[in-house]
Design an enzyme around this catalytic site. Sequence first.
Site, PDB file in Angstrom:
ATOM      1  N   GLY A  50      14.413  17.508  -3.423  1.00 23.11           N
ATOM      2  CA  GLY A  50      13.922  16.113  -3.646  1.00 23.11           C
ATOM      3  C   GLY A  50      14.004  15.379  -5.042  1.00 23.11           C
ATOM      4  N   GLN A  55      11.855  10.073 -11.839  1.00 22.64           N
ATOM      5  CA  GLN A  55      12.463  11.310 -12.616  1.00 22.64           C
ATOM      6  C   GLN A  55      13.729  10.808 -13.265  1.00 22.64           C
ATOM      7  OE1 GLN A  55      11.768  13.691  -9.108  1.00 22.64           O
ATOM      8  NE2 GLN A  55      11.461  15.372 -10.597  1.00 22.64           N
ATOM      9  N   CYS A  95       9.133  21.757 -10.071  1.00 21.29           N
ATOM     10  CA  CYS A  95       9.486  20.550 -10.493  1.00 21.29           C
ATOM     11  C   CYS A  95      10.737  20.492 -11.428  1.00 21.29           C
ATOM     12  CB  CYS A  95       8.382  19.726 -10.854  1.00 21.29           C
ATOM     13  SG  CYS A  95       8.936  17.919 -11.003  1.00 21.29           S
ATOM     14  N   LEU A  96      11.583  19.385 -11.027  1.00 17.20           N
ATOM     15  CA  LEU A  96      12.833  19.246 -11.767  1.00 17.20           C
ATOM     16  C   LEU A  96      12.453  18.744 -13.211  1.00 17.20           C
ATOM     17  CD1 LEU A  96      15.409  18.069  -9.118  1.00 17.20           C
ATOM     18  CD2 LEU A  96      15.410  20.388 -10.531  1.00 17.20           C
ATOM     19  N   HIS A 137       4.885  16.088  -2.958  1.00 17.97           N
ATOM     20  CA  HIS A 137       5.092  16.211  -4.231  1.00 17.97           C
ATOM     21  C   HIS A 137       5.879  14.731  -4.613  1.00 17.97           C
ATOM     22  CE1 HIS A 137       7.034  18.638  -7.627  1.00 17.97           C
ATOM     23  NE2 HIS A 137       7.839  17.530  -7.653  1.00 17.97           N
ATOM     24  N   GLU A 138       6.828  14.390  -3.928  1.00 14.80           N
ATOM     25  CA  GLU A 138       7.562  12.757  -4.423  1.00 14.80           C
ATOM     26  C   GLU A 138       6.775  11.659  -4.473  1.00 14.80           C
ATOM     27  OE1 GLU A 138      10.078  13.781  -5.377  1.00 14.80           O
ATOM     28  OE2 GLU A 138      10.711  15.703  -4.466  1.00 14.80           O
ATOM     29  N   HIS A 141       4.713  11.725  -7.771  1.00 12.26           N
ATOM     30  CA  HIS A 141       5.654  11.171  -8.629  1.00 12.26           C
ATOM     31  C   HIS A 141       5.627   9.510  -8.675  1.00 12.26           C
ATOM     32  CE1 HIS A 141       7.775  14.440 -10.541  1.00 12.26           C
ATOM     33  NE2 HIS A 141       8.350  14.908  -9.463  1.00 12.26           N
TER      34      HIS A 141
HETATM   35  O1  GNR Z   1      13.725  20.912  -5.734  1.00 10.39           O
HETATM   36  C1  GNR Z   1      12.356  20.882  -5.660  1.00 10.39           C
HETATM   37  N1  GNR Z   1      11.941  22.046  -5.168  1.00 10.39           N
HETATM   38  C2  GNR Z   1      10.415  22.082  -4.848  1.00 10.39           C
HETATM   39  C3  GNR Z   1       9.935  23.276  -4.378  1.00 10.39           C
HETATM   40  C4  GNR Z   1       8.556  23.415  -4.046  1.00 10.39           C
HETATM   41  C5  GNR Z   1       7.723  22.435  -4.149  1.00 10.39           C
HETATM   42  C6  GNR Z   1       8.477  20.999  -4.544  1.00 10.39           C
HETATM   43  C7  GNR Z   1       9.449  21.029  -4.985  1.00 10.39           C
HETATM   44  S1  GNR Z   1      10.370  19.459  -5.295  1.00 10.39           S
HETATM   45  C8  GNR Z   1      11.574  19.886  -6.402  1.00 10.39           C
HETATM   46  C9  GNR Z   1      12.419  18.769  -6.841  1.00 10.39           C
HETATM   47  C10 GNR Z   1      11.575  17.796  -7.613  1.00 10.39           C
HETATM   48  O2  GNR Z   1      11.084  17.982  -8.806  1.00 10.39           O
HETATM   49  N2  GNR Z   1      11.280  16.795  -6.805  1.00 10.39           N
HETATM   50  O3  GNR Z   1      10.443  15.868  -7.680  1.00 10.39           O
HETATM   51 NI    NI Z   2       9.228  17.246  -9.238  1.00  7.23          NI
END
Ligand code: GNR
Ligand code: NI
Length: 174
Positions: A50, A55, A95-96, A137-138, A141
Amino acid sequence: MPYIREIITDGHPTLRKVAKKVDPKEISDPLFQQLIDDMFETMYAAPGVGLAAPQVNVSKRMFVMDVQEDEHEPAVVINPKIELAEEEVEMTEGCLSVPGYVGEITRFRKVAVSGLDRNGQKIRLEGEGLYAQCLQHEIDHLNGVLYIDKAKNIRLPQTEEEHGVAEAAQAEAI
Ligand code: GNR
Ligand code: NI
């Protein structure tokens, strides 16, 4: 042509802003369509499941995701709203924008999210497990929230599976 944009990391102020709602009239703008294409390109290159617009330093309420689980299709969600959330569970997350780390977070096991797609059409996405985790998670953000704000035991990955999460690859694929 889509290009890979820079992913900003924790400490950059844009990650802490509440992102602005997208005016539906903007969706058809070629620059907005380019942003969507670039976000997919950037997410796949990372690789991640995601990516939210903040980001890539764009403070707008939209994200892309591609969780290849339970036959879910790649999706763009603009102005998302959580419509249903069921059953809290603990999950391992990365998270990236917080590269290299993982932590344990409480998420809803199942969620449904409504919003608009890249054609401005109403959509509703529903899923469980990693798919539901990624949706939550998104959306965090877009509200200036990083998983490290809520997670416990934030650590360098210890196992192969945790390495997979930290590298934002799908844990199940490891
Ligand atoms: O790629 C992603 N993998 C992930 C794994 C476990 C929980 C959440 C994520 S989201 C992350 C990519 C990201 O940072 N998206 O905002
Ligand atoms: Ni993230």
